[in-house]
Write an enzyme that holds these catalytic residues in place. Structure first.
Site, PDB file in Angstrom:
ATOM      1  N   LYS A  63       0.962  -1.172  -0.014  1.00  7.36           N
ATOM      2  CA  LYS A  63       0.036   0.177   0.087  1.00  7.36           C
ATOM      3  C   LYS A  63       0.866   1.164   0.046  1.00  7.36           C
ATOM      4  O   LYS A  63       0.651   2.079   0.701  1.00  7.36           O
ATOM      5  CB  LYS A  63      -1.070  -0.037   1.157  1.00  7.36           C
ATOM      6  CG  LYS A  63      -1.972  -1.129   0.837  1.00  7.36           C
ATOM      7  CD  LYS A  63      -2.883  -1.042   2.260  1.00  7.36           C
ATOM      8  CE  LYS A  63      -3.961  -2.262   1.984  1.00  7.36           C
ATOM      9  NZ  LYS A  63      -3.510  -3.497   2.658  1.00  7.36           N
TER      10      LYS A  63
HETATM   11  O1  LIG Z   1      -5.019  -4.025  -0.190  1.00  9.05           O
HETATM   12  C1  LIG Z   1      -5.429  -5.088   0.414  1.00  9.05           C
HETATM   13  O2  LIG Z   1      -5.052  -6.358   0.219  1.00  9.05           O
HETATM   14  C2  LIG Z   1      -6.537  -4.763   1.198  1.00  9.05           C
HETATM   15  C3  LIG Z   1      -7.276  -3.803   0.898  1.00  9.05           C
HETATM   16  C4  LIG Z   1      -8.610  -3.670   1.499  1.00  9.05           C
HETATM   17  O3  LIG Z   1      -9.562  -3.063   1.269  1.00  9.05           O
HETATM   18  N1  LIG Z   1      -9.073  -4.695   2.538  1.00  9.05           N
HETATM   19  C5  LIG Z   1      -8.115  -5.531   2.833  1.00  9.05           C
HETATM   20  O4  LIG Z   1      -8.571  -6.285   3.862  1.00  9.05           O
HETATM   21  N2  LIG Z   1      -7.017  -5.617   2.448  1.00  9.05           N
HETATM   22  C6  LIG Z   1      -5.931  -6.610   2.901  1.00  9.05           C
HETATM   23  O5  LIG Z   1      -6.512  -7.997   2.508  1.00  9.05           O
HETATM   24  C7  LIG Z   1      -6.131  -8.847   3.770  1.00  9.05           C
HETATM   25  C8  LIG Z   1      -7.524  -9.496   4.402  1.00  9.05           C
HETATM   26  O6  LIG Z   1      -7.250 -10.306   5.252  1.00  9.05           O
HETATM   27  P1  LIG Z   1      -8.245 -11.294   6.044  1.00  9.05           P
HETATM   28  O7  LIG Z   1      -9.421 -10.200   6.463  1.00  9.05           O
HETATM   29  O8  LIG Z   1      -7.508 -11.877   7.006  1.00  9.05           O
HETATM   30  O9  LIG Z   1      -8.714 -12.138   4.646  1.00  9.05           O
HETATM   31  C9  LIG Z   1      -5.205  -8.009   4.486  1.00  9.05           C
HETATM   32  O10 LIG Z   1      -4.022  -8.310   4.427  1.00  9.05           O
HETATM   33  C10 LIG Z   1      -5.670  -6.735   4.456  1.00  9.05           C
HETATM   34  O11 LIG Z   1      -4.636  -5.775   4.641  1.00  9.05           O
END
Ligand SMILES: O=C(O)c1cc(=O)[nH]c(=O)n1[C@@H]1O[C@H](COP(=O)(O)O)[C@@H](O)[C@H]1O
Length: 287
Positions: free
Chosen positions: A100
């Site tokens: 990010k």
């Molecule tokens: O850019 C990302 O990957 C991201 C964007 C977003 O809007 N929401 C989001 O959850 N993420 C990332 O996606 C992953 C979600 O993880 P879980 O919720 O454990 O499946 C994490 O690494 C967050 O940092």
């Protein structure tokens, strides 16, 4: 002279054709390390990463290491991430470094050099970018990605509830809408584009309310929020119906919780892939 690498958009499309669209997040949270019986140390991170790699190689097209969770361990954490990126490439897995990043143009070039340049120890196939300083401030990364056959995923409509206060304001001319339009402009050439967007799998209602013009993107969409954040097939359909390009649903914690047993992790990956293929009525979670 080595052959120039195909574009990220093309490489992603063919990997997805072979292995499907699920993106597995490599998120070594301290709580997961503990649950796996690992120390919250670089060595714990290394063992965690190798186990995930064993479980997903030959099963999915793409993984997304969460950079902050390696960065917590300083230079030794970054060394583990470098090793993970190199091993993933050797195993034929595409990587999205979830860093990010976003900065003024002159110093954005430094981030582009770190994550998107051939020969850099941290080079991934793609990186997540934050456009808060203006889409055009990302130009050094857009250029570096194009020149090296890599890709970017620009945050547009994030899965966290706080995102709305910035991204949803302005209706059809919202920040999210303007990011979608700017990304689409980058993908006007023939073939699948390499400038992707991040749109949370949980964002269906906002996608419709803001009338996001996703059909014109011609680039991939990374859709985190599957599993631990409540999204399933139904939410993905609600958000991305009519989108013809690649949509990569991402699940991190829900799959990783099945570890450290490699067979259990493989089963969790397969179960997620099957659930995302099941007809929409069978989906779970909320809109
Ligand atoms: O850019 C990302 O990957 C991201 C964007 C977003 O809007 N929401 C989001 O959850 N993420 C990332 O996606 C992953 C979600 O993880 P879980 O919720 O454990 O499946 C994490 O690494 C967050 O940092």
């Amino acid at each position: 002279m080595p052959e120039p690498r195909a574009t990220f958009g093309a490489r992603l499309a063919s990997a997805v054709e072979q292995w499907g669209s699920l993106c597995v997040g490599v998120d070594p949270h301290p709580s997961l390390l503990e649950a796996w019986g690992l120390d919250d140390t670089p060595e714990g991170l290394r063992r965690f990463s190798h186990t995930v790699l064993d479980a997903v190689s030959g099963r999915v097209s793409v993984i997304k290491p969460q950079v902050a969770l390696f960065e917590r361990h300083g230079s030794r954490g970054f060394a583990v991430l470098e090793d993970l990126l190199a091993r993933s490439a050797a195993n034929g897995l595409l990587t999205i470094a979830d860093a990010k990043r976003g900065d003024i143009g002159s110093t954005m070039a430094g981030y582009a050099d770190a994550w998107l340049r051939d020969g850099s120890a941290l080079a991934a196939d793609a990186i997540t970018l934050s456009p808060y300083l203006g889409f055009e401030s990302l130009r050094p990364a857009l250029t570096a990605a194009r020149e090296s056959g890599r890709g970017v995923f620009v945050l547009a409509l994030t899965s966290n509830p706080e995102g709305a206060s910035v991204q949803h304001v302005g209706g059809e001319n919202s920040v999210a809408q303007r990011i979608v339009r700017a990304a689409a402009q980058e993908n006007l050439a023939d073939g699948p584009g390499s400038v992707g967007l991040v749109i949370g799998a949980t964002a269906g209602k906002a996608v419709r309310e803001l009338r996001l013009e996703l059909e014109s993107l011609n680039g991939p969409i990374l859709a985190p929020g599957v599993g631990a954040q409540g999204a399933g097939r139904r939410e993905l359909d609600a958000a991305f119906a009519g989108v013809s390009g690649v949509v990569l649903p991402n699940s991190s914690r829900e799959i990783l919780r099945a570890g450290p047993d490699v067979s259990a992790l493989k089963e969790a990956v397969e179960a997620t892939q099957n659930a995302l293929r099941t007809p929409a009525e069978a989906g779970s979670g909320t809109d």
